[in-house]
Design a protein around this motif. Structure first.
Motif, PDB file in Angstrom:
ATOM      1  N   ARG A  42       8.175   0.200  -9.920  1.00  0.00           N
ATOM      2  CA  ARG A  42       7.030   0.404  -9.036  1.00  0.00           C
ATOM      3  C   ARG A  42       5.763  -0.232  -9.610  1.00  0.00           C
ATOM      4  O   ARG A  42       5.010  -0.901  -8.893  1.00  0.00           O
ATOM      5  CB  ARG A  42       6.819   1.912  -8.827  1.00  0.00           C
ATOM      6  CG  ARG A  42       5.578   2.273  -8.004  1.00  0.00           C
ATOM      7  CD  ARG A  42       5.667   1.751  -6.574  1.00  0.00           C
ATOM      8  NE  ARG A  42       6.785   2.366  -5.884  1.00  0.00           N
ATOM      9  CZ  ARG A  42       6.728   3.527  -5.200  1.00  0.00           C
ATOM     10  NH1 ARG A  42       5.583   4.185  -5.151  1.00  0.00           N
ATOM     11  NH2 ARG A  42       7.797   3.986  -4.580  1.00  0.00           N
ATOM     12  N   SER A  99       1.818   6.044 -11.141  1.00  0.00           N
ATOM     13  CA  SER A  99       1.291   4.677 -11.040  1.00  0.00           C
ATOM     14  C   SER A  99      -0.229   4.714 -11.032  1.00  0.00           C
ATOM     15  O   SER A  99      -0.899   3.920 -11.723  1.00  0.00           O
ATOM     16  CB  SER A  99       1.809   3.994  -9.772  1.00  0.00           C
ATOM     17  OG  SER A  99       3.203   3.821  -9.814  1.00  0.00           O
ATOM     18  N   ASN A 154       3.973   7.529  -7.102  1.00  0.00           N
ATOM     19  CA  ASN A 154       2.596   7.243  -6.714  1.00  0.00           C
ATOM     20  C   ASN A 154       1.595   7.860  -7.688  1.00  0.00           C
ATOM     21  O   ASN A 154       0.628   7.209  -8.108  1.00  0.00           O
ATOM     22  CB  ASN A 154       2.328   7.760  -5.299  1.00  0.00           C
ATOM     23  CG  ASN A 154       2.988   6.908  -4.231  1.00  0.00           C
ATOM     24  OD1 ASN A 154       3.219   5.716  -4.432  1.00  0.00           O
ATOM     25  ND2 ASN A 154       3.316   7.504  -3.104  1.00  0.00           N
ATOM     26  N   ASN A 166       8.773   9.983  -4.269  1.00  0.00           N
ATOM     27  CA  ASN A 166       7.618   9.139  -3.947  1.00  0.00           C
ATOM     28  C   ASN A 166       6.338   9.686  -4.577  1.00  0.00           C
ATOM     29  O   ASN A 166       5.477   8.918  -5.041  1.00  0.00           O
ATOM     30  CB  ASN A 166       7.450   9.024  -2.440  1.00  0.00           C
ATOM     31  CG  ASN A 166       8.531   8.171  -1.809  1.00  0.00           C
ATOM     32  OD1 ASN A 166       9.097   7.292  -2.456  1.00  0.00           O
ATOM     33  ND2 ASN A 166       8.837   8.430  -0.547  1.00  0.00           N
ATOM     34  N   GLN A 225      16.567  -6.558  -9.200  1.00  0.00           N
ATOM     35  CA  GLN A 225      15.304  -6.509  -8.458  1.00  0.00           C
ATOM     36  C   GLN A 225      14.145  -6.987  -9.326  1.00  0.00           C
ATOM     37  O   GLN A 225      13.254  -7.693  -8.853  1.00  0.00           O
ATOM     38  CB  GLN A 225      15.044  -5.076  -7.973  1.00  0.00           C
ATOM     39  CG  GLN A 225      15.874  -4.685  -6.772  1.00  0.00           C
ATOM     40  CD  GLN A 225      15.091  -3.807  -5.800  1.00  0.00           C
ATOM     41  OE1 GLN A 225      13.862  -3.755  -5.837  1.00  0.00           O
ATOM     42  NE2 GLN A 225      15.817  -3.145  -4.934  1.00  0.00           N
ATOM     43  N   SER A 256       5.821  -3.945  -9.278  1.00  0.00           N
ATOM     44  CA  SER A 256       5.544  -4.338  -7.895  1.00  0.00           C
ATOM     45  C   SER A 256       4.049  -4.284  -7.605  1.00  0.00           C
ATOM     46  O   SER A 256       3.513  -5.121  -6.867  1.00  0.00           O
ATOM     47  CB  SER A 256       6.306  -3.426  -6.922  1.00  0.00           C
ATOM     48  OG  SER A 256       7.696  -3.523  -7.126  1.00  0.00           O
ATOM     49  N   ILE A 257       3.360  -3.296  -8.172  1.00  0.00           N
ATOM     50  CA  ILE A 257       1.907  -3.197  -7.984  1.00  0.00           C
ATOM     51  C   ILE A 257       1.198  -4.320  -8.726  1.00  0.00           C
ATOM     52  O   ILE A 257       0.267  -4.943  -8.208  1.00  0.00           O
ATOM     53  CB  ILE A 257       1.414  -1.822  -8.473  1.00  0.00           C
ATOM     54  CG1 ILE A 257       1.971  -0.712  -7.578  1.00  0.00           C
ATOM     55  CG2 ILE A 257      -0.114  -1.765  -8.494  1.00  0.00           C
ATOM     56  CD1 ILE A 257       1.732   0.690  -8.107  1.00  0.00           C
ATOM     57  N   LYS A 313       1.351  -7.354  -6.809  1.00  0.00           N
ATOM     58  CA  LYS A 313       0.700  -7.193  -5.499  1.00  0.00           C
ATOM     59  C   LYS A 313       1.700  -7.142  -4.349  1.00  0.00           C
ATOM     60  O   LYS A 313       1.339  -7.401  -3.202  1.00  0.00           O
ATOM     61  CB  LYS A 313      -0.330  -8.298  -5.260  1.00  0.00           C
ATOM     62  CG  LYS A 313      -1.446  -8.333  -6.297  1.00  0.00           C
ATOM     63  CD  LYS A 313      -2.457  -9.418  -5.992  1.00  0.00           C
ATOM     64  CE  LYS A 313      -3.542  -9.455  -7.057  1.00  0.00           C
ATOM     65  NZ  LYS A 313      -4.524 -10.537  -6.815  1.00  0.00           N
ATOM     66  N   GLU A 314       2.946  -6.833  -4.611  1.00  0.00           N
ATOM     67  CA  GLU A 314       3.912  -6.653  -3.536  1.00  0.00           C
ATOM     68  C   GLU A 314       3.866  -5.234  -2.982  1.00  0.00           C
ATOM     69  O   GLU A 314       4.359  -4.981  -1.888  1.00  0.00           O
ATOM     70  CB  GLU A 314       5.324  -6.994  -4.015  1.00  0.00           C
ATOM     71  CG  GLU A 314       5.532  -8.467  -4.273  1.00  0.00           C
ATOM     72  CD  GLU A 314       6.989  -8.859  -4.317  1.00  0.00           C
ATOM     73  OE1 GLU A 314       7.857  -7.972  -4.124  1.00  0.00           O
ATOM     74  OE2 GLU A 314       7.272 -10.056  -4.531  1.00  0.00           O
ATOM     75  N   GLN A 315       3.315  -4.309  -3.742  1.00  0.00           N
ATOM     76  CA  GLN A 315       3.073  -2.956  -3.269  1.00  0.00           C
ATOM     77  C   GLN A 315       1.650  -2.563  -3.632  1.00  0.00           C
ATOM     78  O   GLN A 315       1.040  -3.148  -4.534  1.00  0.00           O
ATOM     79  CB  GLN A 315       4.066  -1.960  -3.881  1.00  0.00           C
ATOM     80  CG  GLN A 315       5.499  -2.139  -3.405  1.00  0.00           C
ATOM     81  CD  GLN A 315       6.381  -0.957  -3.760  1.00  0.00           C
ATOM     82  OE1 GLN A 315       5.982   0.196  -3.622  1.00  0.00           O
ATOM     83  NE2 GLN A 315       7.592  -1.253  -4.228  1.00  0.00           N
ATOM     84  N   SER A 316       1.123  -1.585  -2.925  1.00  0.00           N
ATOM     85  CA  SER A 316      -0.240  -1.136  -3.182  1.00  0.00           C
ATOM     86  C   SER A 316      -0.243   0.365  -3.400  1.00  0.00           C
ATOM     87  O   SER A 316       0.730   1.061  -3.099  1.00  0.00           O
ATOM     88  CB  SER A 316      -1.159  -1.496  -1.999  1.00  0.00           C
ATOM     89  OG  SER A 316      -0.681  -0.889  -0.800  1.00  0.00           O
ATOM     90  N   LEU A 317      -1.346   0.855  -3.934  1.00  0.00           N
ATOM     91  CA  LEU A 317      -1.513   2.286  -4.139  1.00  0.00           C
ATOM     92  C   LEU A 317      -2.479   2.848  -3.112  1.00  0.00           C
ATOM     93  O   LEU A 317      -3.488   2.208  -2.796  1.00  0.00           O
ATOM     94  CB  LEU A 317      -2.065   2.551  -5.547  1.00  0.00           C
ATOM     95  CG  LEU A 317      -1.065   2.560  -6.700  1.00  0.00           C
ATOM     96  CD1 LEU A 317      -1.804   2.627  -8.028  1.00  0.00           C
ATOM     97  CD2 LEU A 317      -0.110   3.726  -6.566  1.00  0.00           C
TER      98      LEU A 317
END
Length: 386
Positions: free
Chosen positions: A86, A290, A287, A283, A56, A89-90, A93-97
């Motif tokens: 995680r 991060s 979160n 999770n 990944q 990914s942030i 910019k593929e995931q956000s907080l």
């Protein structure tokens, strides 16, 4: 600037350099030596296998070649590498907080060069995935024999520990940097020269600063600033639950950041002790921590800006004469090499001697020049031949 936003193993730092070393990096063939499973098995719905996790991350790098560049401690701490994924990914910019402005993140990441080592101890992690859920070392082979705690294999006071030292679990190896994993981490550190290095573990909730092996913390302003930052992070993101201070002073066996721990778990139930076992807690941990890292990024950049601003102002305010500069240089030489005050006197005497020689030679040259001129302008007397 695009290549400087996030992970790069070749860029030079723009303003702040941060190096993450996440829990379980290199893969070395090992034979599994199982000691039997613990009470709680790995939740395969929550946790990636080592191979799947690295696949990944490689795919993430491939999707963002302008931002992410290619890259490659304790095996049982699976949650630490999940946090690495995680945060990557942030950063990409593929995931956000939740409750974090993407524009502020964009501005922040433009000022950072970040390196992420998502899995330092793949050998140990694969032993855990095979059923030895309490393994924290780097695995065993017939020759050379391994089973070394990578977090004890560094050179700072190597082999020294507090009274709780467990020679089996915390085997420091045959010598500092005897293991290939720590050798690679040392080379990475020397080539990258980070401002901040964060080593992520699990087993409890804590924000630790040096030292690990003794019940003290470093002196001075940098240590004070570090502690203030960790106390603020504890208030904002740990809700006051995290221990803050030196690793050796607080618990005697850890340093840096501990992101999760179940104090109700049995000592033999290693997976539950070191890793969340349900989706909600899993999770929440990812979160919360991060967000803590993002907050730490912000605090660190502000501190660095303040330090640089003070340094520039201090330099502008200081304008010294050549005599003061020379005196300061000689005093610095005296203090650096432990000489006595005679060094300063001797240095000033040498300067005076050089000045006298320079003055004398200048006078002699001037006299020679004047004599030469006087010979050229002397009148010529002619005579008559009889």
């Amino acid at each position: 600037m695009g290549s400087r936003r996030v992970l790069s193993l070749s860029s030079t730092p723009s303003l702040l350099v941060i190096l993450f070393c996440f829990g379980p990096f290199s893969h070395i063939n090992a034979k599994v030596n199982l000691t039997g499973p613990s009470s709680t098995p790995i939740n395969r719905d929550l946790y990636h296998t080592s191979d799947a996790l690295m696949e990944q991350i490689k795919a993430l790098v491939h999707r963002h070649p302008d931002k992410l560049y290619s890259f490659g401690q304790h095996g049982r701490e699976l949650i630490t590498s999940e946090l690495a994924l995680r945060i990557l990914s942030i950063l990409s910019k593929e995931q956000s907080l939740p409750n974090v402005d993407p524009l502020s993140l964009h501005y922040l990441f433009e000022r950072l060069v970040i390196k992420v080592v998502p899995m330092e101890n793949m050998n140990g992690r694969e032993l855990v995935e095979a059923g030895d859920l309490c393994e924290r070392r780097n695995g065993l082979t017939v020759y050379p024999r391994r089973g070394v705690d990578l977090n004890r294999n560094w050179s700072v006071d190597w082999g020294k520990k507090e009274k709780d030292y467990d020679p089996y679990e915390e085997n420091p190896g045959t010598a500092p940097f005897s293991e290939p994993e720590t050798q690679m981490m040392r080379k990475l550190c020397l080539s990258f020269e980070p401002h901040i290095w964060i080593n992520v573990h699990s087993g409890m909730e804590a924000l630790f600063m040096p030292y690990d092996h003794k019940n003290t913390t470093p002196d001075g302003l940098p240590s004070y600033r570090m502690k203030l930052m960790l106390q603020r992070l504890n208030h904002l993101h740990c809700k006051g639950r995290c221990l803050v201070g030196s690793g050796g002073g607080s618990v005697g066996f850890v340093i840096d950041w501990q992101i999760y721990g179940d104090g109700t778990a049995s000592a033999k139930d290693c997976f539950k002790m070191f890793n969340p076992v349900d989706q909600t807690t899993f999770n929440r941990v990812l979160n919360d921590w991060s967000a803590a890292f993002i907050a730490m990024f912000n605090m660190s950049t502000h501190q660095l800006d303040e330090l640089r601003s003070n340094t520039m102002a201090s330099n502008l305010d200081k304008s010294v004469s050549i005599d003061d500069y020379l005196n300061g240089y000689l005093m610095d030489r005296r203090s650096r090499y432990g000489k006595k005050m005679e060094v300063l006197d001797l240095g000033m005497q040498e300067i005076r001697t050089y000045f006298r020689l320079f003055f004398l030679s200048s006078v002699l040259l001037l006299l020679m020049f004047c004599c030469r001129i006087s010979k050229r302008i002397r009148p010529i007397i002619s005579g008559t031949t009889f």
